[in-house]
Design an enzyme around this catalytic site. Structure first.
Site, PDB file in Angstrom:
ATOM      1  N   ASP A   1       1.512  19.597 -21.133  1.00  0.00           N
ATOM      2  CA  ASP A   1       0.593  18.455 -21.224  1.00  0.00           C
ATOM      3  C   ASP A   1       1.296  17.503 -22.197  1.00  0.00           C
ATOM      4  OD1 ASP A   1      -1.424  16.634 -21.542  1.00  0.00           O
ATOM      5  OD2 ASP A   1      -2.945  18.064 -22.212  1.00  0.00           O
TER       6      ASP A   1
ATOM      7  N   PHE B   1      -6.533  20.228 -24.911  1.00  0.00           N
ATOM      8  CA  PHE B   1      -7.216  18.979 -25.238  1.00  0.00           C
ATOM      9  C   PHE B   1      -8.593  19.017 -24.559  1.00  0.00           C
ATOM     10  CE2 PHE B   1      -8.039  14.414 -24.347  1.00  0.00           C
ATOM     11  CZ  PHE B   1      -8.224  14.037 -25.654  1.00  0.00           C
ATOM     12  N   ASP B   2      -9.572  18.261 -25.082  1.00  0.00           N
ATOM     13  CA  ASP B   2     -10.948  18.449 -24.555  1.00  0.00           C
ATOM     14  C   ASP B   2     -11.106  18.140 -23.068  1.00  0.00           C
ATOM     15  OD1 ASP B   2     -10.519  15.940 -25.580  1.00  0.00           O
ATOM     16  OD2 ASP B   2     -12.477  15.689 -26.488  1.00  0.00           O
TER      17      ASP B   2
ATOM     18  N   TYR C   1       0.834  -1.213   0.000  1.00  0.00           N
ATOM     19  CA  TYR C   1       0.000   0.000   0.000  1.00  0.00           C
ATOM     20  C   TYR C   1       0.863   1.256   0.000  1.00  0.00           C
ATOM     21  CZ  TYR C   1      -3.898   3.084   0.885  1.00  0.00           C
ATOM     22  OH  TYR C   1      -4.835   4.072   0.750  1.00  0.00           O
TER      23      TYR C   1
ATOM     24  N   HIS D   1     -21.285  13.047 -28.638  1.00  0.00           N
ATOM     25  CA  HIS D   1     -20.703  12.111 -29.609  1.00  0.00           C
ATOM     26  C   HIS D   1     -20.613  10.685 -29.091  1.00  0.00           C
ATOM     27  CE1 HIS D   1     -17.375  13.853 -27.310  1.00  0.00           C
ATOM     28  NE2 HIS D   1     -16.708  12.745 -27.519  1.00  0.00           N
TER      29      HIS D   1
ATOM     30  N   LYS E   1      -0.651   7.145 -23.746  1.00  0.00           N
ATOM     31  CA  LYS E   1      -0.136   7.486 -25.079  1.00  0.00           C
ATOM     32  C   LYS E   1       1.341   7.080 -25.114  1.00  0.00           C
ATOM     33  CE  LYS E   1      -4.223   9.615 -24.961  1.00  0.00           C
ATOM     34  NZ  LYS E   1      -4.375  10.893 -24.369  1.00  0.00           N
TER      35      LYS E   1
ATOM     36  N   ALA F   1       1.425  14.178 -23.142  1.00  0.00           N
ATOM     37  CA  ALA F   1       0.975  12.832 -23.532  1.00  0.00           C
ATOM     38  C   ALA F   1       1.835  12.244 -24.663  1.00  0.00           C
ATOM     39  CB  ALA F   1      -0.487  12.873 -23.956  1.00  0.00           C
TER      40      ALA F   1
HETATM   41  C1  LIG Z   1      -5.505  11.711 -23.829  1.00  0.00           C
HETATM   42  C2  LIG Z   1      -5.102  13.079 -23.452  1.00  0.00           C
HETATM   43  C3  LIG Z   1      -5.470  13.644 -22.231  1.00  0.00           C
HETATM   44  C4  LIG Z   1      -6.403  12.941 -21.247  1.00  0.00           C
HETATM   45  O1  LIG Z   1      -5.869  11.782 -20.771  1.00  0.00           O
HETATM   46  P1  LIG Z   1      -6.740  10.495 -20.354  1.00  0.00           P
HETATM   47  O2  LIG Z   1      -5.677   9.513 -19.990  1.00  0.00           O
HETATM   48  O3  LIG Z   1      -7.570  10.102 -21.514  1.00  0.00           O
HETATM   49  O4  LIG Z   1      -7.552  10.893 -19.177  1.00  0.00           O
HETATM   50  C5  LIG Z   1      -5.018  14.909 -21.929  1.00  0.00           C
HETATM   51  N1  LIG Z   1      -4.256  15.600 -22.789  1.00  0.00           N
HETATM   52  C6  LIG Z   1      -3.879  15.100 -23.972  1.00  0.00           C
HETATM   53  C7  LIG Z   1      -3.025  15.902 -24.896  1.00  0.00           C
HETATM   54  C8  LIG Z   1      -4.299  13.821 -24.356  1.00  0.00           C
HETATM   55  O5  LIG Z   1      -3.949  13.338 -25.553  1.00  0.00           O
END
Ligand SMILES: *Cc1c(COP(=O)(O)O)cnc(C)c1O
Length: 464
Positions: A216, A126-127, A74, A450, A259, A218
């Site tokens: 950010d 990103f959304d 843990y 969507h 990613k 990813a």
């Molecule tokens: C996928 C993504 C996110 C969100 O991440 P999740 O793992 O889907 O919650 C944030 N920013 C970018 C640029 C992404 O491609």
């Protein structure tokens, strides 16, 4: 010396997963049952799944071996210390906070740094990032260069920030800005990279107002590879060196490790300074878990610790970017309208030029997605008026900026023959475009329509 033109997949297959091969009648039935929404089609009915590159990577033998070493204690698990070490080395940041995926890191960060009256600028949010900024009460703003919004413009770094426009805006608004978020690569803008030069310019600008710089990240490794390929003076540097320089400019980073982490799940928040780290950890304990596992199993942390190193392998990145570009180039040669140049993780069809007679309010991207599925079992994702538009009070549609169809390429999953099949599928649908028409929404939920809305074709039958 043998200098092959073919860039081969730098791996071979050890475990196989059968692909569903259906006939057209089965696909037509599946699509009808799904109300023409590809999110409602079960995966067992999909032959090549290009819906997303998120969490869909194939893990390596080293990642699977690491999973067996996962420590499920843990508190203070060995897995955490391995994960932390890899990320401290990569990012140069002291505080490494694991989360179950990217949006959990965003939620924690904006709970701490966001709030009413705050404004959070980005190249393009990103959304999920935008949603988390807005959910905190703050405003999310985009400052990508104008080339980044034009599908046909060719620029090596279409994810760059428009520094002139940002500077003018900051002159007025700097007091309300808790941080800047730079998305690399720029996912919502077509997986387009940001240059090191632009990042240095951004850093200087933010320093003037003492605004923290967040990445950010990813797809940090894909971004670093584009810098290696395209930025003057960077061709002799490794993706690791370039990545480390990117992170060195920042005060913090958040990542969806689904990613470039080669993970099926996972994420993190990395912070340079102590200021927010304690508050973020407190929030983490409340919503994700104890700070040494943060919503993940020990084995997930170990898989990511390995994945985050593997992704910087030059042979992998060369293959990755070349394979996306291969599909892009073949489709471009046929004349299929695309967002250009090729991005890192996906190829985007330009729905408005593909079906010029279908207005955005009749969702040209959705029609193309539907046709690709029913004809070939290829699942893609509409990124356009279905996703970002909305139904106005008079029943008409507010169009999105662009109507794209994203073909995201999962990492290390499909081979070149799968990609050749996809190219043939798109070419076939392109040939038949003159008999295609639009779609309409039959029922929709109040938010994020969507995922669950139902459609029907208008004036044509894609299933016939
Ligand atoms: C996928 C993504 C996110 C969100 O991440 P999740 O793992 O889907 O919650 C944030 N920013 C970018 C640029 C992404 O491609």
């Amino acid at each position: 010396m043998f200098q092959p033109k073919t860039i081969i997949e730098p791996f071979r297959v050890k475990v196989v997963e059968p692909l569903p091969l259906l006939d057209r009648v089965d696909r037509a039935e599946a699509l009808q049952k799904a109300d023409f929404n590809l999110f409602s089609v079960p995966a067992e009915k999909v032959t090549v799944d290009l819906m997303t590159d998120s969490g869909t990577s194939a893990m390596s033998q080293e990642q699977w071996a690491a999973i067996m070493r996962g420590d499920e204690s843990y508190a203070g698990a060995r897995s955490f210390f391995r994960f932390q070490k890899v990320l401290q080395n990569l990012t140069g940041m002291t505080h490494i906070i694991p989360t179950h995926q990217g949006r959990a890191a965003e939620r924690i960060l904006f709970h701490v740094a966001g709030g009413e009256g705050k404004k959070v600028p980005s190249n393009t949010h990103f959304d999920t990032t935008r949603a988390n900024v807005e959910n905190s009460g703050a405003e999310a703003l985009d400052f990508v260069i104008p080339e980044g919004l034009d599908p046909q413009s060719i620029h090596p770094f279409k994810g760059n920030v428009d520094l002139v426009r940002l500077e003018q805006w900051l002159e007025v608004n700097h007091d309300d800005v808790p941080l800047f978020v730079l998305t690399v690569t720029n996912n919502s803008g077509g997986g387009q990279p940001v240059s090191l030069e632009n990042m240095h310019g951004l850093k200087a600008l933010l320093q003037k107002w003492e605004i923290p710089f967040f990445l950010d990240c990813a797809r940090f490794a894909e971004n670093a590879w584009f810098i290696h390929l395209r930025e003057p003076g960077q061709g002799s540097r490794s993706p690791r060196e370039i990545s480390q320089e990117m992170f060195s400019l920042c005060d913090g980073a958040m990542m969806s490790a689904k990613k470039d982490g080669f993970g099926n799940i996972g994420g993190f928040l990395a912070l340079k300074h102590d200021k927010w780290a304690m508050e973020c950890r407190n929030m983490l304990i409340l919503t994700e878990g104890f700070p040494t596992y943060g919503g993940l199993a020990g084995r997930d942390l170990d898989a990511l610790a390995v994945g985050l190193e593997e992704v910087l392998d030059e042979r992998y990145l060369a293959y990755r970017i070349a394979s996306t570009e291969y599909v892009w180039r073949k489709l471009d040669e046929i004349g299929v309208p695309l967002l250009g140049p090729a991005g890192g993780h996906a190829i985007y069809l330009d729905g408005r030029r593909f079906l010029p007679a279908v207005p955005p309010g009749e969702f040209p991207g959705q029609s193309i997605s539907v046709a690709l599925y029913v004809e070939a079992g290829v699942r893609t994702c509409e990124i356009g008026t279905v996703m970002f538009g909305k139904t106005l009070p008079d029943g008409s549609q507010k169009p999105a900026d662009m109507d794209l169809v994203r073909m995201a390429i999962p990492r290390r999953v499909y081979t070149q023959s799968h990609m050749d099949y996809v190219i043939e599928a798109v070419a076939y649908v392109w040939e038949g475009r003159h008999s295609m028409k639009g779609m309409k929404i039959r029922n929709e939920p109040p938010a994020l329509r969507h995922f669950t809305c139902g459609f029907e074709p208008v004036g044509w039958n894609p299933l016939a």
